[in-house]
Design an enzyme around this catalytic site. Structure first.
Site, mmCIF file in Angstrom:
data_model
loop_
_atom_site.group_PDB
_atom_site.id
_atom_site.type_symbol
_atom_site.label_atom_id
_atom_site.label_comp_id
_atom_site.label_asym_id
_atom_site.label_seq_id
_atom_site.Cartn_x
_atom_site.Cartn_y
_atom_site.Cartn_z
ATOM 1 N N SER A 42 37.795 30.981 45.924
ATOM 2 C CA SER A 42 37.400 31.959 47.400
ATOM 3 C C SER A 42 37.186 31.969 48.030
ATOM 4 O O SER A 42 36.436 33.056 48.456
ATOM 5 C CB SER A 42 36.111 30.716 47.140
ATOM 6 O OG SER A 42 35.062 29.756 45.964
ATOM 7 N N CYS A 132 23.385 10.359 49.193
ATOM 8 C CA CYS A 132 22.334 10.945 49.198
ATOM 9 C C CYS A 132 21.303 9.682 48.747
ATOM 10 O O CYS A 132 20.108 10.058 49.650
ATOM 11 C CB CYS A 132 22.265 11.902 48.352
ATOM 12 S SG CYS A 132 23.409 12.239 46.596
ATOM 13 N N GLN A 159 17.474 11.283 40.829
ATOM 14 C CA GLN A 159 18.159 11.872 41.204
ATOM 15 C C GLN A 159 17.694 13.702 40.534
ATOM 16 O O GLN A 159 18.107 13.727 39.467
ATOM 17 C CB GLN A 159 19.089 11.441 41.184
ATOM 18 C CG GLN A 159 19.311 10.088 41.900
ATOM 19 C CD GLN A 159 20.444 9.510 42.182
ATOM 20 O OE1 GLN A 159 20.779 8.710 42.346
ATOM 21 N NE2 GLN A 159 21.754 10.620 42.418
ATOM 22 N N HIS A 245 16.022 14.237 45.473
ATOM 23 C CA HIS A 245 15.557 12.675 44.714
ATOM 24 C C HIS A 245 14.789 11.918 44.814
ATOM 25 O O HIS A 245 14.382 11.518 46.130
ATOM 26 C CB HIS A 245 16.846 11.438 45.277
ATOM 27 C CG HIS A 245 18.196 12.216 44.545
ATOM 28 N ND1 HIS A 245 18.368 12.932 43.742
ATOM 29 C CD2 HIS A 245 19.933 12.078 45.190
ATOM 30 C CE1 HIS A 245 19.447 13.594 43.853
ATOM 31 N NE2 HIS A 245 20.134 12.651 44.780
HETATM 32 O O1 25A Z 1 34.364 15.929 42.029
HETATM 33 P P1 25A Z 1 34.266 14.699 42.930
HETATM 34 O O2 25A Z 1 35.249 15.018 44.183
HETATM 35 O O3 25A Z 1 33.587 14.388 43.043
HETATM 36 O O4 25A Z 1 33.795 16.372 43.603
HETATM 37 C C1 25A Z 1 32.347 16.639 42.733
HETATM 38 C C2 25A Z 1 31.413 17.716 43.196
HETATM 39 O O5 25A Z 1 30.562 17.388 44.161
HETATM 40 C C3 25A Z 1 29.943 18.317 44.697
HETATM 41 C C4 25A Z 1 30.779 19.854 45.094
HETATM 42 O O6 25A Z 1 30.370 20.592 44.776
HETATM 43 C C5 25A Z 1 32.058 19.059 44.391
HETATM 44 O O7 25A Z 1 33.128 20.067 43.723
HETATM 45 N N1 25A Z 1 29.634 17.562 46.133
HETATM 46 C C6 25A Z 1 30.841 16.863 47.427
HETATM 47 N N2 25A Z 1 29.868 16.414 48.204
HETATM 48 C C7 25A Z 1 28.315 16.128 47.890
HETATM 49 C C8 25A Z 1 27.667 15.512 47.835
HETATM 50 N N3 25A Z 1 27.684 14.901 49.237
HETATM 51 C C9 25A Z 1 28.342 16.586 46.419
HETATM 52 N N4 25A Z 1 27.318 17.092 45.849
HETATM 53 C C10 25A Z 1 26.183 16.975 46.796
HETATM 54 N N5 25A Z 1 26.474 15.739 47.220
HETATM 55 P P2 25A Z 1 29.958 22.030 44.783
HETATM 56 O O8 25A Z 1 30.786 22.492 43.411
HETATM 57 O O9 25A Z 1 28.791 21.884 45.427
HETATM 58 O O10 25A Z 1 31.416 22.377 46.071
HETATM 59 C C11 25A Z 1 32.222 22.532 45.734
HETATM 60 C C12 25A Z 1 32.411 22.887 47.592
HETATM 61 O O11 25A Z 1 34.002 22.361 46.571
HETATM 62 C C13 25A Z 1 35.321 23.496 47.233
HETATM 63 N N6 25A Z 1 36.702 22.721 46.758
HETATM 64 C C14 25A Z 1 37.023 22.461 45.857
HETATM 65 N N7 25A Z 1 38.081 21.854 46.036
HETATM 66 C C15 25A Z 1 38.666 21.881 46.728
HETATM 67 C C16 25A Z 1 37.909 22.745 47.129
HETATM 68 N N8 25A Z 1 38.170 23.221 48.357
HETATM 69 C C17 25A Z 1 39.432 23.419 49.286
HETATM 70 N N9 25A Z 1 40.225 23.318 47.737
HETATM 71 C C18 25A Z 1 39.750 22.141 47.472
HETATM 72 N N10 25A Z 1 40.919 21.080 46.910
HETATM 73 C C19 25A Z 1 35.187 24.532 46.247
HETATM 74 O O12 25A Z 1 35.244 25.943 46.448
HETATM 75 C C20 25A Z 1 33.213 24.576 46.568
HETATM 76 O O13 25A Z 1 32.745 24.830 47.929
HETATM 77 P P3 25A Z 1 35.769 26.168 45.164
HETATM 78 O O14 25A Z 1 36.154 27.310 45.530
HETATM 79 O O15 25A Z 1 35.935 25.444 43.897
HETATM 80 O O16 25A Z 1 34.153 27.719 44.763
HETATM 81 C C21 25A Z 1 33.060 26.560 44.331
HETATM 82 C C22 25A Z 1 32.697 27.709 42.926
HETATM 83 O O17 25A Z 1 31.373 27.951 43.143
HETATM 84 C C23 25A Z 1 31.176 28.892 42.198
HETATM 85 N N11 25A Z 1 29.603 29.963 42.733
HETATM 86 C C24 25A Z 1 29.436 30.310 44.073
HETATM 87 N N12 25A Z 1 28.352 30.884 44.193
HETATM 88 C C25 25A Z 1 28.109 30.223 42.615
HETATM 89 C C26 25A Z 1 29.110 30.180 42.265
HETATM 90 N N13 25A Z 1 28.292 29.413 40.970
HETATM 91 C C27 25A Z 1 27.343 29.490 40.247
HETATM 92 N N14 25A Z 1 26.427 30.034 41.125
HETATM 93 C C28 25A Z 1 26.873 30.503 42.450
HETATM 94 N N15 25A Z 1 25.755 31.711 42.913
HETATM 95 C C29 25A Z 1 32.404 29.972 42.666
HETATM 96 O O18 25A Z 1 32.728 30.983 41.725
HETATM 97 C C30 25A Z 1 33.898 28.552 42.815
HETATM 98 O O19 25A Z 1 34.419 28.975 41.833
HETATM 99 O O1 L14 Z 2 27.967 11.834 47.108
HETATM 100 O O2 L14 Z 2 24.631 13.433 42.126
HETATM 101 O O3 L14 Z 2 28.893 9.916 46.450
HETATM 102 O O4 L14 Z 2 26.240 13.790 40.683
HETATM 103 C C1 L14 Z 2 28.549 11.831 43.751
HETATM 104 C C2 L14 Z 2 27.119 12.067 42.665
HETATM 105 C C3 L14 Z 2 26.986 12.657 45.770
HETATM 106 C C4 L14 Z 2 25.480 13.365 44.293
HETATM 107 C C5 L14 Z 2 28.268 10.554 46.280
HETATM 108 C C6 L14 Z 2 25.981 13.647 41.480
HETATM 109 C C7 L14 Z 2 27.778 11.546 45.043
HETATM 110 C C8 L14 Z 2 26.596 13.054 42.958
#
Ligand code: 25A
Ligand code: L14
Length: 341
Positions: A42, A132, A159, A245
């Site tokens: 990104s 959340c 959710q 949710h």
């Molecule tokens: O697997 P985990 O660890 O459990 O995490 C799960 C996911 O949960 C979300 C978040 O998803 C995360 O990746 N998340 C985290 N906390 C949350 C919460 N409390 C939560 N969701 C709900 N409640 P996400 O996809 O919304 O955001 C991911 C963001 O994190 C960046 N990222 C990931 N790994 C990273 C990192 N940044 C730095 N270093 C790392 N190692 C990620 O960046 C994103 O900002 P990205 O470069 O991968 O870009 C996001 C992708 O989104 C695509 N995109 C953009 N716009 C759109 C789109 N796709 C579809 N529609 C769009 N309109 C871009 O193409 C890009 O690929």
């Molecule tokens: O913040 O809905 O621990 O898939 C990870 C799972 C947030 C919601 C967290 C989902 C959650 C997420």
């Protein structure tokens, strides 16, 4: 004029990160400079903040030099890898992942409930933002717990897919469109189809038969309410809803309390809107709470199967109060009460 802060958003291109940028703007957070961080995929993209375009940079170990507050929402692995580098550079981290929530040295904060806990940010330079589903439940239950004590909670959640991020929002949209066009829906994010379905499965399964999401609700609620004696059991369910949710919450209180008393308590509670008038078909719904920062409570009634039982229906926008808004509120307390001198 008050002090201004250098702020970074890690995971800025994600569903939550995007909302964090919007919240910083809406709430007029005292930002001097805003840095937007994501993966190299990104880097180079431009996002708007207060009418200006900011170029997304790749998150690295040195991203936080000169940054005062770093708000993370890039998943647990990213938080575990980078939060310490930020803290070492004097940047206080507000982390939205599950990585640090149950660390005894890390405060877990919902500003309406335990704002005092922010003080413990100095232990590790990290403050955790709760899950959340937990946030909206404790916003509704803390006033009841303070008044009459809560003995036991039985919660079932409904959710939204946005909790899993942008890819899951796309998956529900694409599957729904495919099915309505008599095409085979593709599944990439969830193990089963989510369109026109309910999955009793959020986050990973644990050895005890519960999901990690269910155990987060148990452990985080006790930590935030500062009461390990509360019995809690949860069933968390994914439903085909984009935002917000909903939760069916059954509580058993220590002292008696009537539904009218609960209504009166919650009408005066910070961050809560009571929407409860069955005669007008009025109750909280996901479609009304999406885009709002408050937690909506309705269907308040006695559980007549136990001496001190109350049932509630609790709804809130999982991306706003469940993630971005709560994190920015924490940053506001931090900035105002701890980092201003
Ligand atoms: O697997 P985990 O660890 O459990 O995490 C799960 C996911 O949960 C979300 C978040 O998803 C995360 O990746 N998340 C985290 N906390 C949350 C919460 N409390 C939560 N969701 C709900 N409640 P996400 O996809 O919304 O955001 C991911 C963001 O994190 C960046 N990222 C990931 N790994 C990273 C990192 N940044 C730095 N270093 C790392 N190692 C990620 O960046 C994103 O900002 P990205 O470069 O991968 O870009 C996001 C992708 O989104 C695509 N995109 C953009 N716009 C759109 C789109 N796709 C579809 N529609 C769009 N309109 C871009 O193409 C890009 O690929
Ligand atoms: O913040 O809905 O621990 O898939 C990870 C799972 C947030 C919601 C967290 C989902 C959650 C997420």
């Amino acid at each position: 004029m008050g002090k201004l802060f250098n702020v970074a958003v890690a995971g800025a291109t994600g569903a939550v990160g995007n909302q964090m940028i919007a919240c910083l703007e809406e709430r007029d957070f005292p930002v001097k400079n805003l840095k937007l961080l994501a993966t190299s995929k990104s880097a180079g993209r431009k996002l708007r903040f207060k009418g200006e375009e900011i170029t997304v940079e790749e998150l690295t170990k040195t991203s936080f030099k000169g940054v005062d507050i770093g708000i993370f929402s890039a998943g647990g692995a990213t938080s575990k890898k980078y939060a310490h580098f930020a803290a070492k550079d004097g940047c206080v981290v507000v982390d939205n992942s599950a990585a640090w929530r149950m660390d005894p040295d890390v405060p877990l904060v919902v500003p309406e409930v335990n704002p005092h806990a922010v003080a413990k940010y100095s232990n590790k330079g990290i403050i955790a933002n709760p899950n959340c589903s937990t946030i909206q439940m404790v916003v509704a239950l803390a006033p009841i717990h303070r008044e009459v004590g809560i003995k036991r909670i039985v919660v079932s959640s409904y959710q939204a897919v946005s909790g899993t991020g942008k890819k899951a929002i796309d998956e529900l949209y694409n599957q729904t469109k495919a099915i309505l066009n008599f095409l085979e829906p593709e599944k990439k994010v969830y193990p089963h189809r989510i369109a026109f379905n309910c999955l009793p499965h959020i986050d990973v399964f644990l050895d005890n038969g519960y999901t990690k999401e269910e155990m987060k609700m148990v452990d985080e609620t006790r930590k935030i309410l500062e009461d390990d004696s509360i019995g809690i059991t949860a069933t968390t369910v994914r439903v085909p809803v984009f935002f917000s949710h909903s939760e069916s919450v059954n509580v058993e209180t220590r002292q008696p309390i009537s539904p009218d008393e609960v209504r009166a308590l919650l009408e005066n509670a910070p961050g809560v809107i009571v929407a409860d008038d069955p005669s007008k078909n009025l109750y909280p719904m996901a479609i009304d709470s999406a885009g709002r920062d408050e937690t909506f409570v309705g269907r308040i009634r006695a559980d007549e199967s136990v001496p001190n039982g109350i049932n509630l229906w609790v709804v809130s926008d999982n991306i706003r109060k469940g993630a971005a808004t709560n994190a920015v509120q924490i940053a506001e307390i931090l900035a105002r009460d701890y980092l201003s001198n």
